[in-house]
Design an enzyme around this catalytic site. Structure first.
Site, mmCIF file in Angstrom:
data_model
loop_
_atom_site.group_PDB
_atom_site.id
_atom_site.type_symbol
_atom_site.label_atom_id
_atom_site.label_comp_id
_atom_site.label_asym_id
_atom_site.label_seq_id
_atom_site.Cartn_x
_atom_site.Cartn_y
_atom_site.Cartn_z
ATOM 1 N N PRO A 131 -22.091 -5.865 -1.584
ATOM 2 C CA PRO A 131 -22.853 -4.622 -1.467
ATOM 3 C C PRO A 131 -23.265 -4.278 -0.039
ATOM 4 O O PRO A 131 -23.637 -5.151 0.739
ATOM 5 C CB PRO A 131 -24.097 -4.879 -2.331
ATOM 6 C CG PRO A 131 -24.192 -6.353 -2.446
ATOM 7 C CD PRO A 131 -22.781 -6.864 -2.409
ATOM 8 N N ASN A 132 -23.175 -2.987 0.230
ATOM 9 C CA ASN A 132 -23.613 -2.368 1.493
ATOM 10 C C ASN A 132 -22.683 -2.659 2.675
ATOM 11 O O ASN A 132 -22.868 -2.092 3.745
ATOM 12 C CB ASN A 132 -25.055 -2.771 1.836
ATOM 13 C CG ASN A 132 -26.019 -2.364 0.750
ATOM 14 O OD1 ASN A 132 -26.052 -1.180 0.382
ATOM 15 N ND2 ASN A 132 -26.780 -3.297 0.201
ATOM 16 N N ARG B 248 -24.603 0.808 9.500
ATOM 17 C CA ARG B 248 -25.715 0.089 8.888
ATOM 18 C C ARG B 248 -26.331 -0.888 9.892
ATOM 19 O O ARG B 248 -25.663 -1.844 10.313
ATOM 20 C CB ARG B 248 -25.177 -0.685 7.687
ATOM 21 C CG ARG B 248 -26.179 -1.610 7.056
ATOM 22 C CD ARG B 248 -25.505 -2.542 6.050
ATOM 23 N NE ARG B 248 -26.501 -3.413 5.448
ATOM 24 C CZ ARG B 248 -26.238 -4.545 4.852
ATOM 25 N NH1 ARG B 248 -24.993 -4.962 4.753
ATOM 26 N NH2 ARG B 248 -27.203 -5.265 4.336
ATOM 27 N N TYR C 207 -25.626 -5.921 12.541
ATOM 28 C CA TYR C 207 -24.281 -6.081 11.985
ATOM 29 C C TYR C 207 -23.163 -5.539 12.874
ATOM 30 O O TYR C 207 -21.991 -5.654 12.518
ATOM 31 C CB TYR C 207 -24.211 -5.422 10.596
ATOM 32 C CG TYR C 207 -25.176 -6.023 9.601
ATOM 33 C CD1 TYR C 207 -25.121 -7.374 9.278
ATOM 34 C CD2 TYR C 207 -26.168 -5.242 8.996
ATOM 35 C CE1 TYR C 207 -26.011 -7.939 8.376
ATOM 36 C CE2 TYR C 207 -27.055 -5.797 8.090
ATOM 37 C CZ TYR C 207 -26.978 -7.141 7.787
ATOM 38 O OH TYR C 207 -27.857 -7.693 6.890
ATOM 39 N N ASN D 242 -17.811 -12.407 1.839
ATOM 40 C CA ASN D 242 -19.136 -12.030 2.323
ATOM 41 C C ASN D 242 -19.786 -11.312 1.150
ATOM 42 O O ASN D 242 -19.524 -10.124 0.919
ATOM 43 C CB ASN D 242 -19.065 -11.120 3.549
ATOM 44 C CG ASN D 242 -20.459 -10.801 4.078
ATOM 45 O OD1 ASN D 242 -21.469 -11.103 3.427
ATOM 46 N ND2 ASN D 242 -20.532 -10.200 5.254
ATOM 47 N N ALA E 180 -26.027 -9.374 0.018
ATOM 48 C CA ALA E 180 -27.288 -9.833 -0.577
ATOM 49 C C ALA E 180 -27.063 -10.678 -1.836
ATOM 50 O O ALA E 180 -27.917 -11.509 -2.185
ATOM 51 C CB ALA E 180 -28.177 -8.636 -0.899
ATOM 52 N N ASP F 229 -20.805 -18.806 -10.444
ATOM 53 C CA ASP F 229 -20.088 -19.243 -11.646
ATOM 54 C C ASP F 229 -18.659 -18.711 -11.666
ATOM 55 O O ASP F 229 -17.733 -19.408 -12.097
ATOM 56 C CB ASP F 229 -20.829 -18.782 -12.906
ATOM 57 C CG ASP F 229 -22.103 -19.578 -13.160
ATOM 58 O OD1 ASP F 229 -22.330 -20.597 -12.472
ATOM 59 O OD2 ASP F 229 -22.888 -19.178 -14.047
ATOM 60 N N GLU G 69 -17.482 -18.932 2.802
ATOM 61 C CA GLU G 69 -18.554 -17.932 2.848
ATOM 62 C C GLU G 69 -18.675 -17.384 4.276
ATOM 63 O O GLU G 69 -18.694 -18.162 5.229
ATOM 64 C CB GLU G 69 -19.865 -18.596 2.416
ATOM 65 C CG GLU G 69 -21.062 -17.679 2.478
ATOM 66 C CD GLU G 69 -22.350 -18.357 2.017
ATOM 67 O OE1 GLU G 69 -22.309 -19.215 1.109
ATOM 68 O OE2 GLU G 69 -23.405 -18.021 2.583
ATOM 69 N N HIS H 45 -20.641 -14.515 6.970
ATOM 70 C CA HIS H 45 -21.705 -13.537 7.258
ATOM 71 C C HIS H 45 -21.577 -13.070 8.689
ATOM 72 O O HIS H 45 -21.291 -13.872 9.596
ATOM 73 C CB HIS H 45 -23.097 -14.150 7.062
ATOM 74 C CG HIS H 45 -23.333 -14.609 5.670
ATOM 75 N ND1 HIS H 45 -23.574 -13.733 4.641
ATOM 76 C CD2 HIS H 45 -23.330 -15.845 5.132
ATOM 77 C CE1 HIS H 45 -23.709 -14.419 3.516
ATOM 78 N NE2 HIS H 45 -23.562 -15.701 3.787
ATOM 79 N N LEU H 46 -21.838 -11.795 8.890
ATOM 80 C CA LEU H 46 -21.872 -11.253 10.257
ATOM 81 C C LEU H 46 -23.089 -11.789 11.007
ATOM 82 O O LEU H 46 -22.996 -12.203 12.164
ATOM 83 C CB LEU H 46 -21.934 -9.725 10.218
ATOM 84 C CG LEU H 46 -20.711 -9.057 9.602
ATOM 85 C CD1 LEU H 46 -21.104 -8.183 8.430
ATOM 86 C CD2 LEU H 46 -19.971 -8.244 10.632
ATOM 87 N N ARG I 170 -32.924 -15.591 9.970
ATOM 88 C CA ARG I 170 -33.531 -14.360 9.455
ATOM 89 C C ARG I 170 -34.614 -14.681 8.422
ATOM 90 O O ARG I 170 -35.170 -15.768 8.435
ATOM 91 C CB ARG I 170 -32.424 -13.443 8.909
ATOM 92 C CG ARG I 170 -31.408 -13.044 9.988
ATOM 93 C CD ARG I 170 -30.355 -12.095 9.468
ATOM 94 N NE ARG I 170 -30.969 -10.872 8.963
ATOM 95 C CZ ARG I 170 -30.317 -9.963 8.242
ATOM 96 N NH1 ARG I 170 -29.040 -10.144 7.961
ATOM 97 N NH2 ARG I 170 -30.935 -8.881 7.812
HETATM 98 C C1 DQA Z 1 -24.910 -10.433 5.317
HETATM 99 C C2 DQA Z 1 -26.281 -11.123 5.283
HETATM 100 C C3 DQA Z 1 -26.988 -10.811 3.984
HETATM 101 O O1 DQA Z 1 -28.268 -11.430 3.968
HETATM 102 C C4 DQA Z 1 -27.181 -9.312 3.835
HETATM 103 O O2 DQA Z 1 -27.781 -9.021 2.594
HETATM 104 C C5 DQA Z 1 -25.913 -8.566 4.002
HETATM 105 C C6 DQA Z 1 -25.022 -8.948 5.096
HETATM 106 C C7 DQA Z 1 -24.188 -10.656 6.665
HETATM 107 O O3 DQA Z 1 -22.985 -10.466 6.697
HETATM 108 O O4 DQA Z 1 -24.826 -10.980 7.655
HETATM 109 O O5 DQA Z 1 -25.634 -7.603 3.300
HETATM 110 O O6 DQA Z 1 -24.096 -11.009 4.303
#
Ligand code: DQA
Length: 149
Positions: A9-10, A17, A22, A73, A76, A86, A97, A99-100, A106
């Site tokens: 999401p997002n 954003r 990011y 990624n 949230a 699962d 996994e 993350h940017l 954080r």
């Molecule tokens: C994120 C970190 C998450 O906590 C956040 O909710 C995101 C982006 C990152 O790529 O840094 O949506 O996954």
């Protein structure tokens, strides 16, 4: 070798954003760049993004038997979703996994992950480059180039 990149999401809003956190690179450009890098390695990369938890679960199910590993990624959902954990474990598809941002630097609620402990590895904090590092690490892992494993 076939890989699947999943963004949660997002992440479709990347580029506009919270650029201070990011960066200013769009998801489309991250995906295009990563596909080119994958092709140069002789690897096929598919990309998927959804803002819906169930759609990501479905995508993971559909990847069974189709891909060798997943880069994810989960946004949230990383910090909330037992369903994604699962799905990944149920599908028995190895994953990394990504993350940017450095989620450990954080808010407290971003410092835990439902995915990390069963992942091959976690790459967090290098902006758009996190995806490249994660893919390079994953390819090396699958090619058994990582000696410590
Ligand atoms: C994120 C970190 C998450 O906590 C956040 O909710 C995101 C982006 C990152 O790529 O840094 O949506 O996954």
């Amino acid at each position: 070798m076939r890989l699947l990149l999943i963004n949660g999401p997002n992440l479709n809003l990347l580029g506009r954003r919270e650029p201070g956190l990011y960066g200013s690179t769009s998801l489309e450009s991250i995906e295009t760049d990563l596909k080119e890098r994958a092709t140069a390695e002789g690897v096929h990369l598919d990309c998927f993004q959804s803002n819906f938890e169930g759609a990501i679960v479905e995508c993971i199910h559909q990847a069974i038997g189709q891909v060798d590993a997943i880069l994810i990624n989960a946004g949230a959902y990383t910090h909330t979703s037992i369903a994604l954990r699962d799905a990944l474990l149920g599908a028995e598809i190895p994953y990394v996994e990504v993350h940017l941002s450095n989620t450990y630097a954080r808010e407290k609620f971003r410092q835990s992950s439902f995915l990390a402990d069963r992942s091959i590895g976690v790459v967090s904090g290098f902006g758009a480059i996190s995806y490249q590092l994660a893919m390079n690490g994953l390819i090396a892992h699958l090619r058994k180039e990582v000696k410590s494993q």
